[in-house]
Scaffold this active site. Structure first.
Site, PDB file in Angstrom:
ATOM      1  N   HIS A   1       0.835  -1.196   0.023  1.00  0.00           N
ATOM      2  CA  HIS A   1      -0.033  -0.025   0.013  1.00  0.00           C
ATOM      3  C   HIS A   1       0.937   1.227   0.011  1.00  0.00           C
ATOM      4  O   HIS A   1       2.172   1.059   0.160  1.00  0.00           O
ATOM      5  CB  HIS A   1      -0.922  -0.025   1.028  1.00  0.00           C
ATOM      6  CG  HIS A   1      -2.104  -0.994   1.079  1.00  0.00           C
ATOM      7  ND1 HIS A   1      -3.094  -0.758   1.964  1.00  0.00           N
ATOM      8  CD2 HIS A   1      -2.402  -1.799   0.267  1.00  0.00           C
ATOM      9  CE1 HIS A   1      -4.012  -1.781   1.786  1.00  0.00           C
ATOM     10  NE2 HIS A   1      -3.414  -2.453   0.634  1.00  0.00           N
TER      11      HIS A   1
ATOM     12  N   GLU B   1       1.663   3.721   2.201  1.00  0.00           N
ATOM     13  CA  GLU B   1       2.309   3.860   3.360  1.00  0.00           C
ATOM     14  C   GLU B   1       3.518   2.815   3.515  1.00  0.00           C
ATOM     15  O   GLU B   1       4.566   3.017   3.919  1.00  0.00           O
ATOM     16  CB  GLU B   1       1.556   3.892   4.652  1.00  0.00           C
ATOM     17  CG  GLU B   1       0.395   4.722   4.673  1.00  0.00           C
ATOM     18  CD  GLU B   1      -1.146   4.439   3.950  1.00  0.00           C
ATOM     19  OE1 GLU B   1      -1.994   4.996   4.392  1.00  0.00           O
ATOM     20  OE2 GLU B   1      -1.132   3.588   3.246  1.00  0.00           O
TER      21      GLU B   1
ATOM     22  N   SER C   1      -7.029   7.757   4.073  1.00  0.00           N
ATOM     23  CA  SER C   1      -6.999   7.181   5.541  1.00  0.00           C
ATOM     24  C   SER C   1      -6.258   5.657   5.673  1.00  0.00           C
ATOM     25  O   SER C   1      -6.866   4.736   4.854  1.00  0.00           O
ATOM     26  CB  SER C   1      -8.629   7.070   6.067  1.00  0.00           C
ATOM     27  OG  SER C   1      -8.540   6.711   7.372  1.00  0.00           O
TER      28      SER C   1
ATOM     29  N   CYS D   1      -5.398   2.027   6.203  1.00  0.00           N
ATOM     30  CA  CYS D   1      -6.045   0.810   6.674  1.00  0.00           C
ATOM     31  C   CYS D   1      -5.338   0.020   7.630  1.00  0.00           C
ATOM     32  O   CYS D   1      -4.542   0.491   8.469  1.00  0.00           O
ATOM     33  CB  CYS D   1      -5.857  -0.417   5.354  1.00  0.00           C
ATOM     34  SG  CYS D   1      -4.127  -1.002   5.014  1.00  0.00           S
TER      35      CYS D   1
ATOM     36  N   CYS E   1      -1.611  -0.580   7.257  1.00  0.00           N
ATOM     37  CA  CYS E   1      -0.853   0.351   7.461  1.00  0.00           C
ATOM     38  C   CYS E   1      -0.777   1.170   8.915  1.00  0.00           C
ATOM     39  O   CYS E   1       0.270   1.575   9.259  1.00  0.00           O
ATOM     40  CB  CYS E   1      -1.036   1.497   6.290  1.00  0.00           C
ATOM     41  SG  CYS E   1      -0.918   0.645   4.678  1.00  0.00           S
TER      42      CYS E   1
END
Length: 148
Positions: A52, A54, A79, A81, A84
């Site tokens: 992802h 991040e 935002s 998950c 992350c």
């Protein structure tokens, strides 16, 4: 509205992810006013289960001592998950700046419960990127967030 330079860097990463056939989520890790890691969602491009935005930024920052993470801020266009958020908590990153949480609400409540400062910008560019992507690629989006 003028976007701050670090969120703009995360947005640039998100756009790069989209341009290369992936999901438009970008992130940067900032320590003492300098970007030390940047990345974007690379699940499609790398066939990865975990990259992802991040996670990609953390990976690209390389191995860091705990003291660096504890003085850093992570910027993300969406935002974070559960995965992350877990990495953010594991490394003790004290602050997360979120571009938007309208299209997806991650584990912000858990982050706050654990003492992480969460700032949500409600950035129109971030919202528009995700809305357009979700409309164009609903199956890929659902795969990314673990939905059938």
């Amino acid at each position: 509205m003028i976007t701050d330079q670090f969120m703009q860097a995360a947005i640039d990463e998100a756009k790069l992810g989209l341009e290369t056939g992936g999901i438009p989520i970008g992130s940067v890790l900032v320590h003492q006013g300098k970007i030390i890691g940047r990345g974007h969602n690379r699940r499609v491009q790398d066939g990865s289960a975990i990259l992802h935005g991040e996670m990609s930024a953390l990976e690209n920052a390389g191995r860091q001592p705990a003291s660096i993470y504890k003085e850093s801020v992570i910027y993300t266009t969406l935002s974070p998950c559960s995965m992350c958020s877990g990495a953010i908590m594991l490394y003790g990153i004290p602050k997360v700046v979120v571009g938007e949480n309208q299209t997806f609400m991650g584990d912000e409540a858990l982050l706050k419960e654990r003492g992480v400062q969460v700032v949500v910008l409600h950035d129109k560019t971030c919202i528009d990127l995700m809305n357009h992507f979700i409309a164009a690629q609903p199956r890929l989006w659902n795969e990314d967030i673990g939905e059938p």
